[in-house]
Every structure is written in C-alpha cells, then in structure tokens.
Design a protein around this motif. Structure first.
Motif, PDB file in Angstrom:
ATOM      1  N   GLY A  82     104.186 -23.514  22.441  1.00 52.28           N
ATOM      2  CA  GLY A  82     103.784 -23.617  21.045  1.00 52.28           C
ATOM      3  C   GLY A  82     103.623 -25.039  20.550  1.00 52.28           C
ATOM      4  N   VAL A  83     103.728 -26.030  21.443  1.00 48.23           N
ATOM      5  CA  VAL A  83     103.654 -27.443  21.046  1.00 48.23           C
ATOM      6  C   VAL A  83     102.611 -28.194  21.872  1.00 48.23           C
ATOM      7  CG1 VAL A  83     104.911 -29.615  20.870  1.00 48.23           C
ATOM      8  CG2 VAL A  83     106.069 -27.450  20.326  1.00 48.23           C
ATOM      9  N   THR A  84     102.657 -28.055  23.172  1.00 50.84           N
ATOM     10  CA  THR A  84     101.818 -28.830  24.078  1.00 50.84           C
ATOM     11  C   THR A  84     100.359 -28.399  23.973  1.00 50.84           C
ATOM     12  OG1 THR A  84     103.686 -28.969  25.600  1.00 50.84           O
ATOM     13  CG2 THR A  84     101.524 -29.582  26.463  1.00 50.84           C
ATOM     14  N   ARG A  85      99.474 -29.395  23.921  1.00 52.43           N
ATOM     15  CA  ARG A  85      98.042 -29.153  23.813  1.00 52.43           C
ATOM     16  C   ARG A  85      97.341 -29.587  25.094  1.00 52.43           C
ATOM     17  NH1 ARG A  85      95.376 -29.881  18.551  1.00 52.43           N
ATOM     18  NH2 ARG A  85      96.811 -29.255  16.898  1.00 52.43           N
ATOM     19  N   TYR A  86      96.323 -28.826  25.484  1.00 53.49           N
ATOM     20  CA  TYR A  86      95.495 -29.177  26.629  1.00 53.49           C
ATOM     21  C   TYR A  86      94.023 -29.113  26.239  1.00 53.49           C
ATOM     22  CZ  TYR A  86      99.641 -28.354  29.544  1.00 53.49           C
ATOM     23  OH  TYR A  86     100.896 -28.399  30.093  1.00 53.49           O
ATOM     24  N   ASN A  87      93.245 -30.018  26.787  1.00 52.29           N
ATOM     25  CA  ASN A  87      91.799 -29.906  26.715  1.00 52.29           C
ATOM     26  C   ASN A  87      91.416 -28.891  27.786  1.00 52.29           C
ATOM     27  OD1 ASN A  87      89.047 -30.282  26.586  1.00 52.29           O
ATOM     28  ND2 ASN A  87      89.147 -32.518  26.570  1.00 52.29           N
ATOM     29  N   ALA A  88      90.910 -27.746  27.391  1.00 51.38           N
ATOM     30  CA  ALA A  88      90.813 -26.615  28.304  1.00 51.38           C
ATOM     31  C   ALA A  88      89.430 -25.975  28.283  1.00 51.38           C
ATOM     32  CB  ALA A  88      91.870 -25.572  27.942  1.00 51.38           C
ATOM     33  N   ALA A  89      89.209 -25.115  29.271  1.00 50.17           N
ATOM     34  CA  ALA A  89      87.988 -24.319  29.348  1.00 50.17           C
ATOM     35  C   ALA A  89      88.332 -22.984  29.983  1.00 50.17           C
ATOM     36  CB  ALA A  89      86.917 -25.037  30.170  1.00 50.17           C
ATOM     37  N   ALA A  90      87.510 -21.995  29.722  1.00 48.29           N
ATOM     38  CA  ALA A  90      87.701 -20.672  30.321  1.00 48.29           C
ATOM     39  C   ALA A  90      86.348 -20.085  30.672  1.00 48.29           C
ATOM     40  CB  ALA A  90      88.445 -19.745  29.369  1.00 48.29           C
ATOM     41  N   VAL A  91      86.346 -19.225  31.666  1.00 45.90           N
ATOM     42  CA  VAL A  91      85.155 -18.437  32.000  1.00 45.90           C
ATOM     43  C   VAL A  91      85.485 -16.984  31.688  1.00 45.90           C
ATOM     44  CG1 VAL A  91      85.812 -18.300  34.451  1.00 45.90           C
ATOM     45  CG2 VAL A  91      83.454 -17.874  33.781  1.00 45.90           C
ATOM     46  N   LEU A  92      84.632 -16.334  30.925  1.00 42.41           N
ATOM     47  CA  LEU A  92      84.964 -15.017  30.377  1.00 42.41           C
ATOM     48  C   LEU A  92      83.704 -14.251  29.995  1.00 42.41           C
ATOM     49  CD1 LEU A  92      84.561 -15.483  27.017  1.00 42.41           C
ATOM     50  CD2 LEU A  92      86.585 -16.868  27.404  1.00 42.41           C
ATOM     51  N   ASP A  93      83.893 -12.964  29.739  1.00 44.84           N
ATOM     52  CA  ASP A  93      82.874 -12.156  29.088  1.00 44.84           C
ATOM     53  C   ASP A  93      83.548 -11.373  27.964  1.00 44.84           C
ATOM     54  OD1 ASP A  93      84.139  -9.948  30.295  1.00 44.84           O
ATOM     55  OD2 ASP A  93      82.645  -9.784  31.881  1.00 44.84           O
ATOM     56  N   GLY A  94      82.886 -10.382  27.425  1.00 43.15           N
ATOM     57  CA  GLY A  94      83.438  -9.671  26.289  1.00 43.15           C
ATOM     58  C   GLY A  94      84.679  -8.868  26.585  1.00 43.15           C
ATOM     59  N   ASP A  95      84.910  -8.567  27.855  1.00 47.38           N
ATOM     60  CA  ASP A  95      86.042  -7.719  28.216  1.00 47.38           C
ATOM     61  C   ASP A  95      87.147  -8.420  28.990  1.00 47.38           C
ATOM     62  OD1 ASP A  95      84.863  -5.367  27.128  1.00 47.38           O
ATOM     63  OD2 ASP A  95      83.597  -5.206  28.919  1.00 47.38           O
ATOM     64  N   ARG A  96      86.843  -9.580  29.575  1.00 46.23           N
ATOM     65  CA  ARG A  96      87.783 -10.152  30.533  1.00 46.23           C
ATOM     66  C   ARG A  96      87.730 -11.675  30.547  1.00 46.23           C
ATOM     67  NH1 ARG A  96      87.615  -8.794  37.057  1.00 46.23           N
ATOM     68  NH2 ARG A  96      89.203 -10.302  37.703  1.00 46.23           N
ATOM     69  N   ILE A  97      88.884 -12.285  30.734  1.00 48.28           N
ATOM     70  CA  ILE A  97      88.960 -13.713  31.015  1.00 48.28           C
ATOM     71  C   ILE A  97      89.151 -13.851  32.524  1.00 48.28           C
ATOM     72  CG2 ILE A  97      90.264 -15.850  30.677  1.00 48.28           C
ATOM     73  CD1 ILE A  97      91.053 -14.800  27.913  1.00 48.28           C
ATOM     74  N   TYR A  98      88.169 -14.424  33.203  1.00 46.06           N
ATOM     75  CA  TYR A  98      88.222 -14.526  34.664  1.00 46.06           C
ATOM     76  C   TYR A  98      89.108 -15.681  35.124  1.00 46.06           C
ATOM     77  CZ  TYR A  98      84.444 -11.186  34.471  1.00 46.06           C
ATOM     78  OH  TYR A  98      83.701 -10.057  34.214  1.00 46.06           O
ATOM     79  N   GLY A  99      89.251 -16.704  34.290  1.00 42.68           N
ATOM     80  CA  GLY A  99      90.113 -17.818  34.646  1.00 42.68           C
ATOM     81  C   GLY A  99      90.011 -18.921  33.615  1.00 42.68           C
ATOM     82  N   SER A 100      90.965 -19.829  33.639  1.00 41.76           N
ATOM     83  CA  SER A 100      90.958 -20.955  32.707  1.00 41.76           C
ATOM     84  C   SER A 100      91.388 -22.219  33.432  1.00 41.76           C
ATOM     85  CB  SER A 100      91.879 -20.678  31.513  1.00 41.76           C
ATOM     86  OG  SER A 100      93.218 -20.537  31.932  1.00 41.76           O
ATOM     87  N   TYR A 101      91.109 -23.348  32.813  1.00 40.34           N
ATOM     88  CA  TYR A 101      91.342 -24.652  33.424  1.00 40.34           C
ATOM     89  C   TYR A 101      91.807 -25.633  32.357  1.00 40.34           C
ATOM     90  CZ  TYR A 101      90.127 -29.355  34.950  1.00 40.34           C
ATOM     91  OH  TYR A 101      90.182 -30.706  35.215  1.00 40.34           O
TER      92      TYR A 101
END
Length: 299
Positions: free
Chosen positions: A99-118
């Motif tokens: 709830g404190v630490t922030r990351y510059n992030a990205a995710a690959v997803l569609d309307g039903d699923r998050i396939y992964g994040s970075y």
C-alpha cells in the motif's frame, strides 16, 4: 497473419480523458482488425512532470505524482471493460501490496484476463525519486504469441531484451514516455538526438534478438517534458514496418510471426550462435570501466 499496432498519444492526470483516448484507439484498432495493441508507458494517469535532480517525489510534488493503482483495482477493470476481446499492453503506476511502494509498471491483458505484468527495472535521471525498481523480466503466453514487456529506458540495455528472447519471446512490447533532449533540443524534434536514439534502440533490439518489436510512446507535452512520439512496428530484421513519426496516431502492420521467424532464423540465428562461455566476466566488470577484462577472464 497477425495484425499488431502501437499508439503514440498524450496521457495526463485526467483519468476520464485517458479512458476516452484508450477507447478511441481501441475502436480504431478494431476497425483495422488489430489483435494486439500497445499503449505507451503511463497511459493510465500520465508520467512524471519532470526528471533529473528536480524530478517528482512523494515529498515535494504530491499533487503531480501519477495515481498509484493496483492490478485488481477499478482503473484496470475500467480499461478491461473498454477493450473487450482486444489484447493490449498498457503502462501505469502500480501500487504494491504494502500500500506504499510505487512501481512504473505495465501489463498485458484483455477484457477477461491479465496475462502478466512487469515492473520497470532500469530507471533514468532521478526516476528512483518517484518509483521503486523491478528486479526481473518474464515472458507471457497470450492469444497473439509469447510477449515480453519493457519500459522506456530498458531499451538501452541489450540484456533486457535478450533475456526475454531467450525465454521464447516472439514479440517485445516497449512502452515509453520518451522525451526530446533537455538541452540543445533540435528545432525539428524528428531530428533531435534523443529521437535518433529512441529509433536506433528499437531497430537494434529487434535485430539483436530477431523478434517483432512494438514501440509505443507518449506524444505532445506534459510538465517540462516534450515527447517524441515515433510509435512503430519493427520486424526481426530491424526493418521499420510502420511509424507515426512525431504525430499522435497508430502504427499498424500485418505480420506472419511463425513464417518470419522461420525465414529470419533459418540462416543466421543470433540466439543459437551465442557463445555464453566467452561472456563470463560480463556481470563482474566495474561499470566505471576501471576493471581489467583480461584479468577477470583469466582469474
């Protein structure tokens, strides 16, 4: 054939405006039969307003920091409701489980699923004043193939793309908020030295690893940053198939992933022809250049 696309557009702190922009490009993508659409770094909530010694920090510019969101939060769910069955990669500021630490992030997803994040590993020009850094690179199986994610400055590091290519990445999505040079900026940003580096890295990393490279970037301005656009699709031979240049817009290409891989890697196959036994000292070298390669190699 698979149709892939990269967006160059401006994203700010106005979430509703961001959602509208995402919806606009998702509609354009559907109209062109796009199956995988890559948005820029920080497309949900915008990037930092400045970099360097006067970069944004939690202490000094609380109001200008991007909103920190969770992967399971309402912001990502809103994006999923917009994109439906379209597979996308998108950047945002991720709030960690503490709830404190922030990351510059990205995710690959569609309307039903998050396939992964970075979570972004390489941080430039004081970005660590605003974000913690990630620690690894992974590749994700998606309906369009095996996809690796990286963010902006990561593209300057050959190791970042190489580790994903070795893990079977067919497509690497490179999401950026890449600005023009801060000093001696070219009058025509297409001729700016930072634009040149951005484009050169994209072509080199695609060719290094013989992968499809999708580079999305912010366009326009935000705070003190002037973005250079140049969203593009690069094939495994380092050829730019389409580019937005400086403009906002969408670069699109129809690609034969398996056929191109067979053709490109049937002769000179860079991953196969590596010599890891010769690279032993690589991680032991002093980054200042003071270490002696020959001494390390013979140790």
């Amino acid at each position: 054939m698979t149709t892939i696309a990269a967006v160059a557009a401006n994203f700010t702190r106005d979430l509703e405006q961001n959602y509208a922009t995402i919806a606009d490009y998702a509609e354009r993508a559907r109209a062109r039969g796009v199956e995988f659409l890559v948005f820029p770094e920080a497309a949900i909530g915008g990037y930092l307003s400045s970099l360097g010694n006067h970069g944004d920090t939690v202490k000094n510019t609380n109001r200008s920091l991007p909103p920190a969101i969770s992967l399971d939060g309402p912001e990502i769910a809103r994006v999923q409701s917009i994109i439906g069955d379209l597979v996308i990669a998108i950047g945002f500021c991720e709030l960690a489980e503490d709830g404190v630490t922030r990351y510059n992030a990205a995710a690959v997803l569609d309307g039903d699923r998050i396939y992964g994040s970075y979570r972004k590993v390489h941080q430039p020009l004081g970005e660590n004043m605003s974000y913690s850094s990630g620690t690894d690179y992974r590749v994700f199986d998606t309906p369009v193939g095996r996809v690796g994610l990286q963010i902006c400055y990561d593209k300057a590091f050959p190791e970042a793309a190489r580790v994903m290519a070795l893990d079977g990445a067919e497509i690497i999505a490179s999401l950026s908020a890449w600005p023009a040079a801060r000093t001696a900026t070219a009058e025509n940003l297409q001729e700016d030295r930072w634009t040149y580096r951005f484009n050169l890295f994209d072509m080199a990393r695609a060719l290094d690893n013989q992968v499809f490279w999708i580079a999305a970037n912010q366009a326009g301005t935000f705070g003190s940053l002037r973005y250079v656009g140049n969203a593009k699709i690069v094939d495994p031979g380092g050829n730019v198939l389409d580019s937005t240049l400086l403009d906002s817009g969408m670069a699109v290409a129809d690609v034969d992933i398996s056929g191109t891989f067979t053709a490109m890697r049937g002769g000179m196959f860079h991953l196969r022809d590596r010599r890891p036994d010769a690279y032993g000292p690589l991680t032991d070298l002093d980054p200042t250049g003071s270490a002696n390669w020959r001494d390390l190699a013979s140790a």
